[in-house]
Structure formats: C-alpha cells, structure tokens
Scaffold this motif. Structure first.
Motif, PDB file in Angstrom:
ATOM      1  N   LEU A 266     -23.702 -36.373   9.744  1.00  0.00           N
ATOM      2  CA  LEU A 266     -24.650 -37.403   9.784  1.00  0.00           C
ATOM      3  C   LEU A 266     -25.035 -38.004   8.670  1.00  0.00           C
ATOM      4  O   LEU A 266     -25.131 -39.078   8.251  1.00  0.00           O
ATOM      5  N   VAL A 267     -25.212 -37.084   7.332  1.00  0.00           N
ATOM      6  CA  VAL A 267     -26.004 -37.728   6.021  1.00  0.00           C
ATOM      7  C   VAL A 267     -25.024 -38.854   5.527  1.00  0.00           C
ATOM      8  O   VAL A 267     -25.642 -39.385   4.719  1.00  0.00           O
TER       9      VAL A 267
ATOM     10  N   VAL B  95     -31.211 -25.047  -1.622  1.00  0.00           N
ATOM     11  CA  VAL B  95     -31.524 -25.811  -0.173  1.00  0.00           C
ATOM     12  C   VAL B  95     -33.007 -26.451  -0.606  1.00  0.00           C
ATOM     13  O   VAL B  95     -33.257 -27.437  -0.132  1.00  0.00           O
ATOM     14  N   ASP B  96     -33.870 -25.773  -0.936  1.00  0.00           N
ATOM     15  CA  ASP B  96     -35.340 -26.238  -1.062  1.00  0.00           C
ATOM     16  C   ASP B  96     -35.524 -27.546  -1.991  1.00  0.00           C
ATOM     17  O   ASP B  96     -36.014 -28.504  -1.542  1.00  0.00           O
ATOM     18  N   ASN B  97     -34.880 -27.377  -3.121  1.00  0.00           N
ATOM     19  CA  ASN B  97     -34.693 -28.850  -3.739  1.00  0.00           C
ATOM     20  C   ASN B  97     -34.178 -29.752  -3.269  1.00  0.00           C
ATOM     21  O   ASN B  97     -34.569 -31.030  -3.247  1.00  0.00           O
ATOM     22  N   HIS B  98     -33.026 -29.370  -2.499  1.00  0.00           N
ATOM     23  CA  HIS B  98     -32.348 -30.639  -1.733  1.00  0.00           C
ATOM     24  C   HIS B  98     -33.356 -31.241  -0.538  1.00  0.00           C
ATOM     25  O   HIS B  98     -33.507 -32.303  -0.411  1.00  0.00           O
TER      26      HIS B  98
ATOM     27  N   LEU C 266     -32.642 -49.814  -9.077  1.00  0.00           N
ATOM     28  CA  LEU C 266     -31.919 -48.401  -9.781  1.00  0.00           C
ATOM     29  C   LEU C 266     -32.507 -47.207  -9.507  1.00  0.00           C
ATOM     30  O   LEU C 266     -31.831 -46.058  -9.065  1.00  0.00           O
ATOM     31  N   LEU C 267     -33.495 -47.164  -9.350  1.00  0.00           N
ATOM     32  CA  LEU C 267     -34.509 -46.026  -8.950  1.00  0.00           C
ATOM     33  C   LEU C 267     -34.023 -45.289  -7.355  1.00  0.00           C
ATOM     34  O   LEU C 267     -33.648 -44.118  -7.426  1.00  0.00           O
ATOM     35  N   LEU C 268     -33.893 -46.150  -6.458  1.00  0.00           N
ATOM     36  CA  LEU C 268     -33.471 -46.104  -4.984  1.00  0.00           C
ATOM     37  C   LEU C 268     -31.749 -45.273  -5.494  1.00  0.00           C
ATOM     38  O   LEU C 268     -31.462 -44.395  -4.967  1.00  0.00           O
ATOM     39  N   LEU C 269     -31.037 -46.028  -5.977  1.00  0.00           N
ATOM     40  CA  LEU C 269     -29.840 -45.689  -6.544  1.00  0.00           C
ATOM     41  C   LEU C 269     -29.724 -44.308  -6.939  1.00  0.00           C
ATOM     42  O   LEU C 269     -29.015 -43.490  -6.492  1.00  0.00           O
ATOM     43  N   VAL C 270     -30.522 -43.995  -7.960  1.00  0.00           N
ATOM     44  CA  VAL C 270     -30.451 -42.470  -8.653  1.00  0.00           C
ATOM     45  C   VAL C 270     -30.895 -41.424  -7.650  1.00  0.00           C
ATOM     46  O   VAL C 270     -30.257 -40.484  -7.561  1.00  0.00           O
ATOM     47  N   MET C 271     -31.881 -41.838  -6.894  1.00  0.00           N
ATOM     48  CA  MET C 271     -32.535 -40.911  -6.006  1.00  0.00           C
ATOM     49  C   MET C 271     -31.478 -40.555  -4.921  1.00  0.00           C
ATOM     50  O   MET C 271     -31.219 -39.179  -4.543  1.00  0.00           O
ATOM     51  N   LEU C 272     -30.869 -41.678  -4.399  1.00  0.00           N
ATOM     52  CA  LEU C 272     -29.680 -41.409  -3.659  1.00  0.00           C
ATOM     53  C   LEU C 272     -28.607 -40.485  -3.973  1.00  0.00           C
ATOM     54  O   LEU C 272     -28.239 -39.536  -3.259  1.00  0.00           O
ATOM     55  N   ALA C 273     -28.117 -40.756  -5.023  1.00  0.00           N
ATOM     56  CA  ALA C 273     -27.188 -40.142  -5.764  1.00  0.00           C
ATOM     57  C   ALA C 273     -27.417 -38.640  -6.191  1.00  0.00           C
ATOM     58  O   ALA C 273     -26.671 -37.662  -5.768  1.00  0.00           O
ATOM     59  N   TRP C 274     -28.604 -38.464  -6.478  1.00  0.00           N
ATOM     60  CA  TRP C 274     -29.135 -36.975  -6.682  1.00  0.00           C
ATOM     61  C   TRP C 274     -29.202 -36.257  -5.419  1.00  0.00           C
ATOM     62  O   TRP C 274     -28.881 -35.033  -5.396  1.00  0.00           O
TER      63      TRP C 274
ATOM     64  N   GLY D 228     -27.617 -36.594  -2.871  1.00  0.00           N
ATOM     65  CA  GLY D 228     -26.229 -36.539  -2.306  1.00  0.00           C
ATOM     66  C   GLY D 228     -25.574 -35.352  -3.107  1.00  0.00           C
ATOM     67  O   GLY D 228     -24.710 -34.526  -2.535  1.00  0.00           O
ATOM     68  N   HIS D 229     -25.536 -35.392  -4.361  1.00  0.00           N
ATOM     69  CA  HIS D 229     -25.086 -34.546  -5.165  1.00  0.00           C
ATOM     70  C   HIS D 229     -25.619 -32.997  -4.853  1.00  0.00           C
ATOM     71  O   HIS D 229     -24.560 -32.094  -4.928  1.00  0.00           O
TER      72      HIS D 229
END
Ligand code: HEC
Length: 464
Positions: free
Chosen positions: A14-15, A76-79, A112-120, A122-123
């Motif tokens: 789903l993610v 897990v918690d961080n994610h 840009l912030l949204l993109l970074v958060m998203l990538a982070w 996902g990573h």
C-alpha cells in the motif's frame, strides 16, 4: 495469521500509493509555474486528497504491522513518527495551498520540504524491509565488522569467547546476522544478542550442547536449506568448529580465557591452526578477477563424469575449484580435460590422489591457477617444473611428496607466490636454510604439520 496481522501485511504494498501520488503532486504543482501547465492547478487538490487518504490507510496498516515484533524497534518508531509527520504536512498543504501559491518562494520551499520528508519516510521504510545500509552498501563500503585482524600473542591468554568465538562469528556470520541485516531475526555480533537468541529461541543449550540452535545449524549437512552459513558462503574451518564446540561444551562462558577452560590435545591443535590461519594469511584481499561466463553445463557434466568435483570459489564469480579425489579415468587424461577449461580453473586440488610425476604435463596450461594442492601424491620435480609457468599461483602445497630443493628453487621467483607448504619432502635441513635465504615473496612452511593440515581441510567437504 490473524486479521490484524493480515492487515499489517498490506503495508509494504500500500505504501507505494501515497508515495507515487505525492511525487506526482509535487511535480505537477511545480509545473503549474509555467503557463503551459497552469491548467494542472485545477486537478491538484483532488489528486492530493486521494494521496492523503491513501497515506492514512498506509499509516493504519503500518501501525498494525508494527505490532508484530521487529528487531529494530527504534527504526520502527522513527519511521512511524516521520510518516505521521509527512502525512500531516501534506494535509496542511491541502488546506494552505491556495494561500501559498501567491508567495512563490514560500511555495517552492514547501514543495522541497514535502519532497524531502517523503523521501526520508520512504527511506526509513526501505531500511526496515531490506536492512539498514541497503541503499548505500553498493556505493560505500559499510561493512567493517569483518575486517578486524586477529591479534593474539599467547593463545593461552586469549579470551575464548571474545578472541576466538566472536572473532569467528564476525568473519562468517555477522554479514547476515549483525547491525545491518538480521536474517532469521538473529544477531550474532555481540554477546547480548547471542544470549537473546533468534526467533526459534535459545542459541546455546549448555545442558544439552547438541541441542542449541547455533551448533545444530552449523553441523547440519550443507545440502540442507537451514545449514549455516548458507552453503555458497565461506564455511567454518575445522579448527573454528572444534573451538566453537569446545566453548559450548565447556558452558559457553563469555569471559574465560583459553587456559581457564583447560583445552585437551585436540583443542590445542585446533587453537594452533586457528592462530596460524588467521595470522599467516594476510587479510583476505578482495580479488578483482576478470568476470567470465559460467562453465557450460555440458562440459561440467563431462568433467563430473570423470570424477572431478567442481565447486564455485565465490558466490558472484564463475571461476571454479576442481577437486580430484575420485577420478575414474587416468589422471593424465583427466588433467588434459581440465586444461581445456583453463580459463575457469583457479584452484586445483589433487591431495592424496594417485597422481604421478608425469601426469602433470598439462599443468602449465592452467594459467589462471591461484591455488594448487599436490600434497601426499607421487609427484617429484617434473611437476614443479610445469608449475614454473603458473604466473598467478599464490599457494602451493607439496607436503609429503618426493620433491627436492632444486625443484622448489625454480618456483621461488613466481611473481605472486606467497606460500609453499613443504614439510615431508626430500629437502634436507641444509637445503632448507639455502632455500630460506633466497630472496622471494614466497614464504616456506616446513614446520609443524598442523599449519598445512588445516589449509588442506578447508574445502574438503562433499566428495559426491
Ligand atoms: C548469507 C547470509 C547468512 C550467513 C552468512 C549466515 N546466516 Fe544464519 N541465517 C540466514 C538466513 C536467511 C536465516 C533464516 C532462514 C533459516 O532459518 O534458515 C538464518 C537463520 C539462522 C539461524 C536461526 C535463527 C532462528 O532462531 O530461527 C541461526 C541459529 C543462524 N542463522 C546461525 C548462523 C551462524 C552461526 C552463522 C555463521 C556461522 C550464520 N548463521 C551465517 C542467513 C545467513
């Protein structure tokens, strides 16, 4: 599996939905700056809305999944928190977008912030499924645990667990059972983890040693799926195995020295070879061999029919080791066939075979040979003469043969030769001194027989 667990299992699938949708939103939103794409603006709210709904569903399934045990709870918690934060940000953006668009710079930074958060986010998720460092391991060398060099002066003073057992686990197990990866939910890189065990519970059973999961896995036949280390990986040496069993049988203490566990003769021998193995051999140098095609099936079958045992030298390398214990035809003919695949053969093992001196007339054709075992056979100096053509040879074992000093002398200036094991040859004590005084990269091992014995037994398993 119950319903809650089932819901959780959908998370990894789903993610991808919110990730894809949010990336699309950011790209489209950026493009609205150009007149040509200004009409995107009308659809963005809808797409963003769908993205947010799918993100919330991912949060729910992710949360359910997190109820299952993980061996990396911190991650897990961080994610979880970054995922919640990212969803909240996109939701806020949904409501504030109209206002932001008017302020060009603020809008850009927000995207840009949204993109970074998203990538982070996902990573982090990716690291949970594939292990930390999954992304970078091909780029940077992140593995350090296995690079430690053994440094023991007096083996009696060595700590059995720390210097011998853990050292072995670092070499042979930690790449899959360590900080980066925890196959079978098991870590073997530290005593707290070893005590904690894996998903099947106790690793070490001191009251019934044979029943501990650790030793059970190692002793399993290597054709079994659960054998450890997996059969394509470097196996434990005999010495390592003896030491490990000795340690467990003696109660698996984490702080006793070798002397305190009173090794018997067999263990003493293993300790000596353990030391020799790990200190003589320079750090395993990562070889950069030319990559070649795998051996053709037909040729492989033909050789196997003759009695050759063919084994890979590394999991991602098509070069092979040929072992000839049970050659069914004349060794001379068998070697002629081996010479036909000289490109592939980098190790040749003929120890204890019926080999005679003149059987090796094709040896010089095996140009890629790096290791050669001719010990305990009928060879003499003619074989060594053939070997003078082997410019890639690094290791030679002629223990227990009729070779003489003049034969060996010719090999001493082979450019890559590092080790020659030659006790029990026809070399006299005087000649030994003379040989040792020759300037050469090759080290000569005349001495105590264990050193060679262990190198002999490294790859012996599986004669079928
Ligand atoms: C190439 C990766 C790899 C290496 C190297 C490796 N293992 Fe494993 N190990 C696995 C995988 C995958 C599993 C899970 C599958 C299974 O149970 O067979 C596993 C499972 C285990 C388990 C079972 C854990 C449990 O409780 O279910 C034990 C014990 C184990 N390994 C011990 C070892 C030891 C000891 C070594 C080193 C001598 C080692 N492994 C080296 C991949 C590896």
């Amino acid at each position: 599996m119950n319903l809650i667990e089932l819901i959780g299992r959908f998370h990894p699938i789903l993610v991808h939905l919110p990730i894809g949708i949010f990336v699309l939103v950011i790209v489209m939103d950026g493009l609205t700056r150009f007149d040509k794409f200004a009409y995107f603006s009308a659809s963005i709210r809808l797409i963003l809305g769908i993205g947010i709904v799918s993100a919330i569903l991912s949060l729910v399934t992710g949360y359910t999944l997190s109820l299952e045990e993980s061996n990396n709870q911190d991650l897990v918690d961080n994610h979880q928190w970054t995922a919640i934060g990212t969803t909240a940000l996109f939701t806020a953006y949904y409501f504030l977008r109209q206002k932001l668009i008017a302020k060009r710079l603020a809008h850009t930074y927000t995207l840009l912030l949204l993109l970074v958060m998203l990538a982070w986010t996902g990573h982090q998720g990716g690291s949970l499924t594939h292990g930390e460092g999954f992304l970078t391991e091909g780029i940077f060398e992140t593995k350090t645990a296995t690079e430690t060099q053994l440094n023991i002066k007096d083996i009696n003073q060595a700590l059995v667990y720390k210097d011998l057992v853990q050292y072995t686990l670092n070499q042979k197990c930690v790449q899959c059972h360590g900080a980066e990866k925890q196959k079978g939910k098991l870590r073997l890189d530290d005593l707290t983890w070893i005590k904690a065990g894996g998903k099947n519970g106790n690793l070490i059973n001191t009251s019934n040693p044979a029943d501990g999961e650790l030793i059970k896995r190692i002793l399993m036949d290597d054709i079994e799926e659960h054998h450890m280390p997996p059969k394509e990986k470097t196996q434990l040496t005999d010495a390592e195995l003896v030491i490990l069993q000795w340690w467990i049988n003696a109660g698996a203490s984490f702080d006793k020295s070798v002397a305190a566990l009173t090794p018997d003769a067999k263990v003493m021998k293993a300790l000596a070879s353990f030391k020799a193995e790990n200190q003589n051999q320079e750090k395993a140098i990562i070889k950069t061999r030319e990559s070649i095609k795998p051996l053709e099936k037909k040729i492989q079958e033909k050789l196997e029919k003759m009695g050759w045992v063919i084994s890979p030298v590394a999991s991602d390398d098509n070069h092979i080791r040929l072992t000839g214990y049970n050659i069914e035809i004349s060794l001379k003919d068998a070697l002629a066939s081996a010479a036909e695949i000289s490109e592939h053969v980098i190790e040749l093992k003929l120890s204890f075979s019926a080999l005679q001196d003149n059987d090796l007339n094709n040896l010089s054709k095996l140009k890629n040979l790096e290791k050669l075992w001719l010990d305990h056979t009928g060879i003499a100096d003619n074989a060594l003469k053939q070997a003078t053509a082997l410019n890639n040879l690094e290791y030679l074992n002629i223990v227990g043969t009729k070779t003489t000093a003049s034969g060996v002398k010719n090999l001493m200036n082979l450019p890559k030769l590092k080790m020659i094991y030659l006790q029990g040859t026809k070399i006299t004590a005087e000649e030994k001194l003379a040989l040792e005084s020759i300037k050469s990269n090759a080290k000569l091992y005349f001495g105590d027989s264990m050193k060679s014995a262990i190198t002999d037994t490294l790859f012996v398993k599986k004669a079928e």
